[in-house]
Design a protein around this motif. Structure first.
Motif, PDB file in Angstrom:
ATOM      1  N   ALA A 173       0.828  -1.212   0.000  1.00  0.00           N
ATOM      2  CA  ALA A 173       0.000   0.000   0.000  1.00  0.00           C
ATOM      3  C   ALA A 173       0.860   1.259   0.000  1.00  0.00           C
ATOM      4  O   ALA A 173       1.978   1.269   0.517  1.00  0.00           O
ATOM      5  N   ASP A 174       0.301   2.298  -0.563  1.00  0.00           N
ATOM      6  CA  ASP A 174       0.944   3.610  -0.561  1.00  0.00           C
ATOM      7  C   ASP A 174      -0.137   4.658  -0.793  1.00  0.00           C
ATOM      8  O   ASP A 174      -1.313   4.317  -0.996  1.00  0.00           O
ATOM      9  N   TYR A 175       0.246   5.918  -0.787  1.00  0.00           N
ATOM     10  CA  TYR A 175      -0.733   6.992  -0.981  1.00  0.00           C
ATOM     11  C   TYR A 175      -0.189   8.032  -1.944  1.00  0.00           C
ATOM     12  O   TYR A 175       1.007   8.112  -2.213  1.00  0.00           O
ATOM     13  N   ARG A 176      -1.126   8.852  -2.446  1.00  0.00           N
ATOM     14  CA  ARG A 176      -0.789  10.009  -3.256  1.00  0.00           C
ATOM     15  C   ARG A 176      -1.677  11.174  -2.829  1.00  0.00           C
ATOM     16  O   ARG A 176      -2.869  10.993  -2.579  1.00  0.00           O
ATOM     17  N   LYS A 177      -1.084  12.343  -2.784  1.00  0.00           N
ATOM     18  CA  LYS A 177      -1.887  13.560  -2.643  1.00  0.00           C
ATOM     19  C   LYS A 177      -2.372  13.952  -4.033  1.00  0.00           C
ATOM     20  O   LYS A 177      -1.582  13.997  -4.977  1.00  0.00           O
ATOM     21  N   VAL A 178      -3.653  14.196  -4.153  1.00  0.00           N
ATOM     22  CA  VAL A 178      -4.218  14.484  -5.473  1.00  0.00           C
ATOM     23  C   VAL A 178      -5.038  15.770  -5.432  1.00  0.00           C
ATOM     24  O   VAL A 178      -5.553  16.172  -4.389  1.00  0.00           O
TER      25      VAL A 178
END
Length: 418
Positions: A173-178
């Motif tokens: 898992a990972d994240y992105r600011k969008v």
């Protein structure tokens, strides 16, 4: 494989912004929505469909009644009508679980007691229930949406704990600011999206996670990176709509005389030719004076006799035709709560205009209620943002499902040969 519809369960679904985006790709069957509030879950059931073009299962209630240590309902009984009968069968789990433990005091308590993870804070039991649902369903892919401030609390410890918990559950898992505008939504809405893939389905690296890539840019400095497509604007979103009515239940049709219609508006229009939820409300004389004094400027520049004692920076501002809107919030029905005044008309935007700015298509019908609908629209994930991720998810599932099927077929042939 591209004809296959993948299954989706939407937790904390609201009226179904994420699900609408997934549905619009034509590749996903919306099987179940869980939501506490009655009006949003009714809108969810009325507007979304599964593979059989029937309404999805809609559970109105506290998610903790379905999963986790406080559960009183049989989760798999609710799942049975969806055709998902066992852990690991669900393709995609989506949702935006709230975290009430983001107060400063909550952060201090967290930092003072390193052994207490944020999802163990009693105020965050809704979040813990979402994680329990992941453990229960074991979906192939997970999409989690939250405010971008989620990344800042506790010096980033909350997001670290979420990633650690997903790792414990067997996910990469990972994240992105969008920013929603980067994906064709005519709105400057900033969020964080977490994507997780179950390892035993596809043991990919962080760089291989199926994050959608931006399709639009603010200006020429970014064009070489993603192509010659600038941000969509308020004009793109709402300029084609007819004049609103001032009474619910009155039918409205698109203007007969063809105006120049943006590609975005063309995609949002209903084939029925009708527009719903396009109802305006008359402003008080004072509110009207304020929006005309502020214009596209700031309240602090208005005459002192029109200024309120306290106000948001964007209070009583008009939308600008040739810019994206600012974030559409749950207070979009009130001109004093943000930049929600029409660019030219002396009124607040209608709920249909607000829905367009959030990228809800005109076939998505809301009830004839202002405050609940304002809450639904403001809380929703823009469907077009979700659609971008859904398209990426579909490609990922196509690829890795085909690999899994080939592996299974190879194993069967090996057993037969032995």
């Amino acid at each position: 494989m591209k004809d296959k519809k993948y299954t989706v369960v939407d937790l904390f679904c609201g009226c179904g912004g994420i699900s609408r985006g997934f549905q619009r790709t034509g590749r996903f069957s919306i099987e179940l929505g869980v939501e506490l509030e009655p009006h949003p879950i009714q809108a969810f059931a009325a507007n979304l469909t599964n593979h059989a073009l029937k309404p999805p299962v809609a559970y109105q209630g506290d998610i903790r009644q379905l999963v986790g240590p406080e559960a009183v309902d049989n989760f798999w009984e609710w799942m049975r009508p969806t055709g998902v009968n066992a852990p690991g069968e669900l393709d995609v789990l989506v949702g935006g679980p709230p975290c009430q433990g983001f107060s400063r005091n909550g952060v201090r308590q967290y930092l003072a007691n390193g052994a207490m993870r944020f999802y163990d804070d009693p105020r965050n039991h809704l979040y813990r229930a979402f994680l329990s649902a992941i453990g229960e369903l074991q979906p192939k892919l997970v999409l989690i949406e939250n405010v971008r401030e989620f990344l800042n609390f506790g010096g980033g410890k909350f997001s670290e704990d979420l990633l650690a918990k997903l790792d414990e559950l067997g996910y990469v898992a990972d994240y992105r600011k969008v920013c929603a505008a980067d994906f064709g939504v005519p709105q400057m809405r900033h969020r964080v999206l977490f994507v997780a893939v179950r390892r035993d389905f596809a043991n990919v690296s962080l760089q291989q996670l199926p994050f959608a890539k931006p399709t639009h840019a603010k200006g020429s400095s970014q064009m070489d990176l993603i192509g010659d497509v600038t941000y969509r604007t308020v004009r793109d979103a709402i300029a084609d709509l007819p004049e609103p009515v001032y009474k619910h239940g009155v039918g409205i049709k698109y203007p007969k005389a063809r105006r120049q219609i943006s590609a975005f508006a063309e995609a949002m229009r209903s084939p029925t030719g009708e527009v719903s939820n396009h109802v305006a409300r008359k402003l008080s004389a004072l509110s009207l004076a304020r929006i005309n004094a502020v214009g596209t400027g700031r309240m602090k520049h208005a005459p002192e006799n029109l200024q309120t004692k306290s106000f948001y920076g964007s209070a009583y501002r008009r939308l600008a035709w040739d810019e994206p809107s600012l974030t559409i919030t749950t207070w979009v029905y009130h001109v004093g709560s943000g930049r929600f005044a029409h660019p030219e008309a002396d009124r607040c935007v209608t709920m249909r205009e607000a829905a367009r700015l959030q990228s809800f298509d005109d076939d998505f019908i809301f009830p004839n209620l202002i405050n609940p609908v304002s809450q639904m629209i403001g809380n929703a994930v823009p469907p077009l943002l979700a659609q971008a991720f859904a398209a990426t998810f579909a490609k990922f599932l196509d690829k890795h499902s085909a690999q899994a099927e080939r592996l299974t077929h190879s194993r069967k042939n090996s057993i037969i040969a032995d």
